[in-house]
Enzyme design. Structure first.
Site, PDB file in Angstrom:
ATOM      1  N   ASP A   1       0.809  -1.213   0.000  1.00 19.51           N
ATOM      2  CA  ASP A   1       0.000   0.000   0.000  1.00 19.51           C
ATOM      3  C   ASP A   1       0.850   1.274   0.000  1.00 19.51           C
ATOM      4  O   ASP A   1       2.015   1.265   0.421  1.00 19.51           O
ATOM      5  CB  ASP A   1      -0.888   0.039   1.246  1.00 19.51           C
ATOM      6  CG  ASP A   1      -2.040  -0.943   1.184  1.00 19.51           C
ATOM      7  OD1 ASP A   1      -2.018  -1.832   0.318  1.00 19.51           O
ATOM      8  OD2 ASP A   1      -2.951  -0.832   2.030  1.00 19.51           O
TER       9      ASP A   1
ATOM     10  N   HIS B   1       3.637  -2.221   3.307  1.00 16.23           N
ATOM     11  CA  HIS B   1       3.700  -0.862   2.753  1.00 16.23           C
ATOM     12  C   HIS B   1       5.059  -0.630   2.124  1.00 16.23           C
ATOM     13  O   HIS B   1       6.076  -0.607   2.836  1.00 16.23           O
ATOM     14  CB  HIS B   1       3.459   0.187   3.856  1.00 16.23           C
ATOM     15  CG  HIS B   1       2.104   0.091   4.496  1.00 16.23           C
ATOM     16  ND1 HIS B   1       1.810  -0.842   5.472  1.00 16.23           N
ATOM     17  CD2 HIS B   1       0.963   0.809   4.295  1.00 16.23           C
ATOM     18  CE1 HIS B   1       0.538  -0.685   5.851  1.00 16.23           C
ATOM     19  NE2 HIS B   1       0.011   0.305   5.153  1.00 16.23           N
TER      20      HIS B   1
END
Length: 275
Positions: free
Chosen positions: A90, A236
């Site tokens: 992400d 992430h």
């Protein structure tokens, strides 16, 4: 008056011809020289990334990624009998971390899903093109990363539309799934998004809390202990420590027999298992 204009026209024509002959004469006498050479300094800091061992390679899979609109509205995992899992990243693309991560994935023949932020897509479209070109999936993670539960439906649509358009502009493909920032999305919003965009809402069942930057060993340990067949793993690529943890994490998951697929491939498995 007519003779005057003819006289002026003739003078101008003779002047133009004379100027052209002068230019041609100068071209003929001026030597042609090569452009100056630009000295390029060697990048002594760069090191070619080490390849994973031959045993730490994701097997080549030829699995469908097409899922029907009625596959479901929201998913945290998709259980299957093949030890297939989906790695998701992400908040990118990041100008340094994402290319490093792409090198690691390519070395291991792993395909992942990137839930990208629209404004970062517009900043780094070349990285988004590389993500797509190397066989990874692009998902919609909104344009400004807001908490969608605090927005009206019109604002939610604006976040999704601008990000979709940015991805199309950068890579030429439409995202097929979405992930809400912070995992925050009301049931009514999920249903609206699925109805209007065809996006299933993709959450996760493995979260190493890497955004807290607990260290590479902790990130790896949490992913390994939490992953099972059908898991959707959250990470992430915005954080360098997360990317630092990925080589050993990937290799350990491969050693445990897990096979990596994109989220769309995982969703397509759900329909196969139901038939």
């Amino acid at each position: 008056m007519k003779r005057f204009f003819l006289l002026i026209s003739g003078v101008l024509t003779l002047a133009a011809c004379s100027a052209e002959k002068t230019i041609q004469a100068e071209r003929a006498t001026t030597p042609v020289t090569a452009p100056p050479r630009v000295t390029m300094k060697p990048n002594t800091a760069y090191r070619t990334p080490a390849y994973a061992s031959p045993s730490a390679q994701n097997p080549a899979v030829s699995l469908p990624s097409n899922f029907s609109p009625d596959v479901g509205v929201s998913f945290s995992s998709v259980r299957n009998n093949g030890n297939y899992i989906a790695m998701t990243f992400d908040d990118g693309p990041h100008p340094k971390n994402t290319p490093r991560l792409l090198d690691m994935l390519r070395q291991r023949n792993i395909k992942a899903t990137f839930y990208v932020i629209g404004k970062s897509v517009n900043q780094y479209p070349e990285i988004v093109r590389r993500i797509h070109a190397e066989g990874h999936e692009l998902g919609n993670h909104t344009y400004n990363h807001p908490n969608l539960t605090k927005l009206s439906n019109a604002k939610v649509r604006q976040e999704l539309d601008t990000t979709r358009d940015a991805i199309i502009s950068a890579a030429g493909v439409k995202p097929r799934t979405m992930r809400p920032p912070y995992g925050a999305l009301r049931t009514s919003q999920r249903e609206m998004i699925h109805s209007e965009y065809g996006y299933p809402t993709i959450l996760w069942d493995v979260d190493p809390l890497d955004w807290k930057r607990p260290g590479t060993a902790v990130v790896k340990s949490r992913i390994l202990s939490g992953t099972s067949s059908g898991s959707i793993v959250l990470a992430h690529d915005l954080h360098s420590t997360t990317v630092d943890a990925m080589p050993s994490t990937f290799d350990a998951l491969l050693a445990k027999g897990y096979r990596f697929v994109t989220v769309s491939q995982l969703l397509a498995m759900k329909e196969v298992s139901q038939n």
